[in-house]
Design a protein around this motif. Structure first.
Motif, PDB file in Angstrom:
ATOM      1  N   TYR A  62      -0.961  -1.723   7.891  1.00 29.29           N
ATOM      2  CA  TYR A  62      -0.714  -1.874   6.536  1.00 29.29           C
ATOM      3  C   TYR A  62       0.618  -1.945   6.249  1.00 29.29           C
ATOM      4  O   TYR A  62       1.575  -1.445   6.915  1.00 29.29           O
ATOM      5  N   ASN A  63       0.860  -2.562   4.789  1.00 27.00           N
ATOM      6  CA  ASN A  63       2.376  -2.646   4.674  1.00 27.00           C
ATOM      7  C   ASN A  63       2.458  -1.332   3.688  1.00 27.00           C
ATOM      8  O   ASN A  63       2.426  -1.492   2.552  1.00 27.00           O
ATOM      9  N   LEU A  64       3.010  -0.389   4.394  1.00 27.49           N
ATOM     10  CA  LEU A  64       3.123   0.846   3.820  1.00 27.49           C
ATOM     11  C   LEU A  64       4.497   0.963   2.943  1.00 27.49           C
ATOM     12  O   LEU A  64       5.504   1.287   3.996  1.00 27.49           O
ATOM     13  N   VAL A  65       4.639   1.186   1.773  1.00 27.34           N
ATOM     14  CA  VAL A  65       5.735   0.907   1.072  1.00 27.34           C
ATOM     15  C   VAL A  65       6.245   2.325   0.744  1.00 27.34           C
ATOM     16  O   VAL A  65       7.479   2.442   0.553  1.00 27.34           O
ATOM     17  N   ASP A  66       5.598   3.324   0.696  1.00 22.32           N
ATOM     18  CA  ASP A  66       5.811   4.664   0.504  1.00 22.32           C
ATOM     19  C   ASP A  66       4.780   5.579   0.885  1.00 22.32           C
ATOM     20  O   ASP A  66       3.520   5.205   1.050  1.00 22.32           O
ATOM     21  N   PHE A  67       5.113   6.750   1.216  1.00 18.08           N
ATOM     22  CA  PHE A  67       4.308   7.953   1.740  1.00 18.08           C
ATOM     23  C   PHE A  67       4.773   9.175   1.276  1.00 18.08           C
ATOM     24  O   PHE A  67       5.641   9.530   1.398  1.00 18.08           O
ATOM     25  N   ARG A  68       3.693   9.892   0.696  1.00 17.45           N
ATOM     26  CA  ARG A  68       4.184  11.134  -0.019  1.00 17.45           C
ATOM     27  C   ARG A  68       3.223  12.255   0.693  1.00 17.45           C
ATOM     28  O   ARG A  68       1.978  12.101   0.683  1.00 17.45           O
ATOM     29  N   VAL A  69       3.711  13.386   0.783  1.00 17.51           N
ATOM     30  CA  VAL A  69       3.121  14.513   1.381  1.00 17.51           C
ATOM     31  C   VAL A  69       2.986  15.707   0.486  1.00 17.51           C
ATOM     32  O   VAL A  69       4.040  16.080  -0.116  1.00 17.51           O
ATOM     33  N   PHE A  70       1.796  16.327   0.293  1.00 14.79           N
ATOM     34  CA  PHE A  70       1.423  17.499  -0.403  1.00 14.79           C
ATOM     35  C   PHE A  70       1.415  18.569   0.589  1.00 14.79           C
ATOM     36  O   PHE A  70       0.810  18.570   1.620  1.00 14.79           O
ATOM     37  N   PRO A  71       1.166  19.857   0.125  1.00 15.59           N
ATOM     38  CA  PRO A  71       0.806  20.855   1.107  1.00 15.59           C
ATOM     39  C   PRO A  71      -0.541  20.906   1.452  1.00 15.59           C
ATOM     40  O   PRO A  71      -1.381  20.228   0.864  1.00 15.59           O
ATOM     41  N   ASP A  72      -0.889  21.466   2.657  1.00 15.38           N
ATOM     42  CA  ASP A  72      -2.366  21.462   3.070  1.00 15.38           C
ATOM     43  C   ASP A  72      -3.227  22.168   2.139  1.00 15.38           C
ATOM     44  O   ASP A  72      -2.917  23.100   1.603  1.00 15.38           O
ATOM     45  N   VAL A  79       0.743  -1.079  -0.040  1.00 13.27           N
ATOM     46  CA  VAL A  79       0.043   0.032   0.009  1.00 13.27           C
ATOM     47  C   VAL A  79       0.912   1.287  -0.053  1.00 13.27           C
ATOM     48  O   VAL A  79       1.886   1.428   0.793  1.00 13.27           O
ATOM     49  N   ALA A  80       0.517   2.339  -0.739  1.00 12.41           N
ATOM     50  CA  ALA A  80       1.161   3.510  -0.953  1.00 12.41           C
ATOM     51  C   ALA A  80       0.230   4.682  -0.666  1.00 12.41           C
ATOM     52  O   ALA A  80      -0.951   4.363  -0.738  1.00 12.41           O
ATOM     53  N   THR A 110       1.681  12.244 -12.050  1.00 10.15           N
ATOM     54  CA  THR A 110       2.944  11.833 -11.228  1.00 10.15           C
ATOM     55  C   THR A 110       2.360  10.574 -10.244  1.00 10.15           C
ATOM     56  O   THR A 110       3.295   9.914 -10.046  1.00 10.15           O
ATOM     57  N   LEU A 111       1.239  10.750  -9.761  1.00 10.70           N
ATOM     58  CA  LEU A 111       1.101   9.723  -8.647  1.00 10.70           C
ATOM     59  C   LEU A 111       0.767   8.469  -9.475  1.00 10.70           C
ATOM     60  O   LEU A 111       1.228   7.338  -8.618  1.00 10.70           O
ATOM     61  N   THR A 112       0.181   8.199 -10.509  1.00 11.51           N
ATOM     62  CA  THR A 112       0.060   7.154 -11.124  1.00 11.51           C
ATOM     63  C   THR A 112       1.493   6.334 -11.411  1.00 11.51           C
ATOM     64  O   THR A 112       1.687   5.365 -11.249  1.00 11.51           O
ATOM     65  N   GLU A 113       2.568   7.360 -11.896  1.00 10.11           N
ATOM     66  CA  GLU A 113       3.690   6.988 -12.228  1.00 10.11           C
ATOM     67  C   GLU A 113       4.455   6.581 -10.924  1.00 10.11           C
ATOM     68  O   GLU A 113       5.162   5.364 -11.017  1.00 10.11           O
ATOM     69  N   TRP A 114       4.341   7.268  -9.814  1.00 10.91           N
ATOM     70  CA  TRP A 114       4.908   6.797  -8.639  1.00 10.91           C
ATOM     71  C   TRP A 114       4.391   5.452  -8.243  1.00 10.91           C
ATOM     72  O   TRP A 114       5.339   4.665  -7.779  1.00 10.91           O
ATOM     73  N   LEU A 115       3.189   5.017  -8.191  1.00 10.94           N
ATOM     74  CA  LEU A 115       2.658   3.956  -7.858  1.00 10.94           C
ATOM     75  C   LEU A 115       3.245   2.736  -8.523  1.00 10.94           C
ATOM     76  O   LEU A 115       3.328   1.961  -7.970  1.00 10.94           O
ATOM     77  N   GLN A 161       0.113  -2.047  -4.990  1.00  9.30           N
ATOM     78  CA  GLN A 161      -1.285  -2.706  -4.997  1.00  9.30           C
ATOM     79  C   GLN A 161      -2.469  -1.915  -4.943  1.00  9.30           C
ATOM     80  O   GLN A 161      -3.566  -2.179  -5.310  1.00  9.30           O
ATOM     81  N   ALA A 162      -2.176  -0.880  -4.049  1.00 11.33           N
ATOM     82  CA  ALA A 162      -3.440  -0.071  -3.528  1.00 11.33           C
ATOM     83  C   ALA A 162      -2.719   1.152  -3.276  1.00 11.33           C
ATOM     84  O   ALA A 162      -1.694   1.334  -2.649  1.00 11.33           O
ATOM     85  N   ALA A 163      -3.709   2.365  -3.389  1.00  9.58           N
ATOM     86  CA  ALA A 163      -3.290   3.555  -2.964  1.00  9.58           C
ATOM     87  C   ALA A 163      -4.343   4.262  -1.759  1.00  9.58           C
ATOM     88  O   ALA A 163      -5.639   3.978  -1.976  1.00  9.58           O
ATOM     89  N   ILE A 164      -3.877   4.936  -0.725  1.00  8.99           N
ATOM     90  CA  ILE A 164      -4.799   5.312   0.177  1.00  8.99           C
ATOM     91  C   ILE A 164      -4.427   6.642   0.367  1.00  8.99           C
ATOM     92  O   ILE A 164      -3.157   7.167   0.701  1.00  8.99           O
ATOM     93  N   CYS A 165      -5.476   7.632   0.772  1.00 12.11           N
ATOM     94  CA  CYS A 165      -5.437   9.015   1.037  1.00 12.11           C
ATOM     95  C   CYS A 165      -6.594   9.372   2.063  1.00 12.11           C
ATOM     96  O   CYS A 165      -7.203   8.222   2.469  1.00 12.11           O
TER      97      CYS A 165
END
Length: 366
Positions: A272-282, A251-252, A293-298, A304-308
């Motif tokens: 969760y098996n969190l393989v990466d975590f990306r932060v955007f501004p508030d 999960v990313a 960019t997010l699609t390429e990153w994943l 196998q899944a993305a969560i926000c």
């Protein structure tokens, strides 16, 4: 003006960054902090002395706010309060400034609350008094909840609730821009209820230390502690998934909220098996390029899944990023302590509503 990305700024003001540049920036920000804190003290004094006037509505007003910039978990508490009053058949309107909203649009909080509370109007207007007049005159509302309004003193309120984030309770000890405090800590004296949010993410000793620092400032205020309890996963097309549905796969996660660390720790608690975590501004406004960019990153990290968060999902509006399913974590307020005391406060407000003529009934009979 200094151009610093949000994460670098947080590392500087929290003293995580000990470099010479960071030390210089902290020093440069001190005069600006002094000026801003002085301005806030003078403004508060003007309201306290009635030099600046407040307006009291004919209906009760409940304010939910905080002393620090960034996320303290106001949205789940606003939703909890609105549900409480709706369960008692009270017509509620939520009013907020609309920070971060595009022109003629609503911000992420409003969109998220709309999905949680479809029967509760949400008005966004920098002039919250004007919004309140619309609520009373056109919507026949019986109660107003002011979202993020502790520093907005023009509208008098019947109950001031202040949230304090257990992960960063005092804004790193400084007023903005040197820290995250919106005003000097002494401003918390105006609160009738103090809620320690994300209390489950720190130990009992830390909770007690936070309370002991706040208690002398508001000795008569009620104290409550809450956690942000994950309930399920939701998609942009309305599908639901149990929390266990993402366990055991890669999960990313990403988010653009005020307190990304709180979100990351919640995901960690879910194992969760969190393989990466990306932060955007508030309040980040996601663009087509961001989605690409997010699609390429994943794809690169073979997630196998993305969560926000739900605030992110309502702005992206997609249930997949490429071939990867996108889910948002829904959270609700769960009280660890203090719910009875807050219930008593809300009960007093309910009595005020019952004693007033129903504006909708009055309009129909008139």
């Amino acid at each position: 003006m200094l151009n610093i990305d949000p994460l670098a700024y947080l590392r500087i003001i929290s003293h995580e960054d000990y470099s010479l540049l960071a030390t210089a920036v902290r020093t440069i920000l001190l005069p600006a902090e002094f000026a801003y804190a002085a301005a806030m003290r003078l403004r508060n004094l003007a309201y306290d002395l009635n030099c600046l006037k407040t307006v009291r509505l004919d209906i009760p007003v409940v304010s939910v706010g905080n002393l620090t910039l960034g996320g303290t978990g106001k949205t789940p508490l606003v939703a909890w309060l609105a549900r409480f009053f709706r369960q008692h058949n009270v017509r509620v309107t939520i009013i907020s400034r609309g920070y971060g909203a595009a022109s003629a649009s609503r911000n992420d909080e409003a969109k998220a609350l709309e999905s949680l509370l479809p029967d509760v109007p949400h008005l966004q207007n920098p002039d919250r008094l004007a919004a309140a007049q619309v609520a009373t005159q056109e919507l026949a509302t019986q109660l107003i909840i002011l979202d993020d309004a502790f520093q907005h003193r023009r509208l008098a309120r019947d109950l001031d609730i202040v949230l304090v984030d257990a992960l960063a309770p005092f804004g790193y000890g400084h007023v903005f821009p040197r820290g995250l405090l919106r005003e000097p800590l002494s401003g918390i004296r105006r609160a009738q209820v103090v809620v320690l949010s994300r209390a489950d993410l720190v130990d009992q000793r830390t909770r007690d230390q936070i309370r002991e620092r706040i208690r002398p400032l508001v000795p008569l205020a009620d104290w409550a502690e809450v956690r942000h309890a994950p309930t399920l996963l939701v998609s942009a097309v309305g599908n639901h998934l149990n929390l266990e549905g993402l366990q055991g796969i890669k999960v990313a996660a990403f988010c653009g909220i005020g307190n990304p660390e709180g979100f990351r720790r919640t995901l960690k608690q879910l194992q969760y098996n969190l393989v990466d975590f990306r932060v955007f501004p508030d309040h980040h406004a996601y663009t087509r390029q961001d989605v690409h960019t997010l699609t390429e990153w994943l794809a690169q990290i073979k997630a196998q899944a993305a969560i926000c968060t739900e605030k992110d999902l309502v702005k992206i509006g997609l249930d997949r990023l490429g071939n990867i399913p996108l889910w948002a974590l829904r959270v609700e307020i769960k009280f660890l302590s203090g719910q009875e005391a807050i219930g008593n406060r809300l009960g007093t407000i309910m009595e005020k509503i019952r004693l007033r003529p129903d504006p909708l009934f009055s309009a129909e009979t008139g």
